[in-house]
Design a protein around this motif. Sequence first.
Motif, short mmCIF file in Angstrom:
data_model
loop_
_atom_site.label_atom_id
_atom_site.label_comp_id
_atom_site.label_asym_id
_atom_site.label_seq_id
_atom_site.Cartn_x
_atom_site.Cartn_y
_atom_site.Cartn_z
N PHE A 14 0.83 -1.20 0.00
CA PHE A 14 0.00 0.00 0.00
C PHE A 14 0.87 1.26 0.00
O PHE A 14 0.62 2.21 -0.74
N LYS A 15 1.91 1.25 0.83
CA LYS A 15 2.80 2.41 0.92
C LYS A 15 3.42 2.74 -0.43
O LYS A 15 3.49 3.90 -0.84
N ALA A 16 3.89 1.71 -1.12
CA ALA A 16 4.52 1.92 -2.42
C ALA A 16 3.53 2.53 -3.41
O ALA A 16 3.85 3.48 -4.13
N LYS A 17 2.32 2.00 -3.44
CA LYS A 17 1.30 2.52 -4.36
C LYS A 17 0.94 3.96 -4.03
O LYS A 17 0.79 4.80 -4.92
N TYR A 18 0.78 4.25 -2.75
CA TYR A 18 0.38 5.59 -2.33
C TYR A 18 1.43 6.63 -2.74
O TYR A 18 1.09 7.68 -3.30
N VAL A 19 2.70 6.34 -2.47
CA VAL A 19 3.76 7.30 -2.78
C VAL A 19 3.88 7.51 -4.28
O VAL A 19 4.07 8.63 -4.76
N ILE A 20 3.75 6.45 -5.06
CA ILE A 20 3.80 6.57 -6.51
C ILE A 20 2.65 7.43 -7.02
O ILE A 20 2.83 8.31 -7.88
N MET A 21 1.45 7.21 -6.47
CA MET A 21 0.30 8.01 -6.86
C MET A 21 0.51 9.49 -6.53
O MET A 21 0.18 10.37 -7.31
N LYS A 22 1.09 9.74 -5.38
CA LYS A 22 1.21 11.10 -4.87
C LYS A 22 2.35 11.88 -5.52
O LYS A 22 2.39 13.11 -5.47
N THR A 23 3.30 11.20 -6.15
CA THR A 23 4.49 11.86 -6.70
C THR A 23 4.52 11.80 -8.22
O THR A 23 5.58 11.93 -8.83
N ARG A 24 3.40 11.64 -8.83
CA ARG A 24 3.31 11.49 -10.29
C ARG A 24 3.98 12.64 -11.04
O ARG A 24 4.62 12.44 -12.06
N GLU A 25 3.88 13.85 -10.53
CA GLU A 25 4.41 15.02 -11.24
C GLU A 25 5.89 15.26 -10.96
O GLU A 25 6.50 16.13 -11.56
N GLN A 26 6.45 14.48 -10.01
CA GLN A 26 7.85 14.72 -9.67
C GLN A 26 8.77 14.24 -10.78
O GLN A 26 8.52 13.25 -11.46
N GLU A 27 9.86 14.94 -10.98
CA GLU A 27 10.86 14.54 -11.96
C GLU A 27 11.47 13.22 -11.54
O GLU A 27 11.77 12.98 -10.38
N VAL A 28 11.64 12.31 -12.47
CA VAL A 28 12.21 11.00 -12.16
C VAL A 28 13.67 10.96 -12.58
O VAL A 28 14.10 11.66 -13.48
N ARG A 29 14.41 10.06 -11.92
CA ARG A 29 15.83 9.91 -12.24
C ARG A 29 16.04 8.78 -13.24
O ARG A 29 15.39 7.76 -13.14
#
Length: 266
Positions: free
Chosen positions: A251-266
């Motif tokens: 759940f934690k992994a899914k939540y953080v991914i959902m919440k950081t969609r707009e963040q620049e990825v490395r």
Amino acid sequence: EEAQGYKRVAFLRADVDNLGLIFRKGLGEDYSISRVATLSRMLDLFFSGYLNTFLEKEVIGEEEGKKEGGGSFKDRVYILYAGGDDLFLIGPWDVLVEAIIYLRERFKEYTCENKVFDLSCGIFIERGSYPIRLAGHFAGEEEKEAKEEKPAIRVLKETLKWEQFKDVKKDCDEMVSFVEKRKIGRTLFYRFYQLLTDYKEKEKKNLSEMYRIYPLFFYYLNRNVKDGNEKIIQFFMNKEKNYEVRDEAYFKAKYVIMKTREQEVR
């Protein structure tokens, strides 16, 4: 569009747990038709009356309120139905998650912290164009799943008890900040999510291959993160239990991914 991260809408259905039992036996020797009617009216007053005031005046948590669009839930969470002992709400997925936490706390206050009274809810997340009729049906299915472990909340296809959910969400919001500060890349976080997906599938079948998560997890972590390794390890694993993968890790992994969609990825 107001949701942080993924621009998704949440459809939430909730109701009071064990209400039939409360009506039948909750009043004990004081049972009477008039008392049952009064109890019914008071519950209806909370959902059909107080709920509107709550959405207009309740303020989102301090950190959330500082962000764009922060403040009250007014004009962000919409009531499709509320009355009797249940409700149906729509809003940006992350705002609605925040709203139901506050609402449940107010309901507990309203019922004088009586352990007999509590809520269970299910949240279905989709695009804003998704038909409300279908969304209501699927939110109802999610609510049924939550009822299996009542009192509980079911969101992102995972069911958690309320107190556990509050703690987990706090951890997730801290990790979102970690990603925002570029201490961990979102791409790496997605790799952790994939590892946990594989782990969960193998765990159901009791396959020894599920333990491959450990070498891969620490390989990705040590290769990509210089500072904060312990924080990330504790986020997903319980160090005090021989690094056992936490029940809520997926759940934690899914939540953080959902919440950081707009963040620049490395």
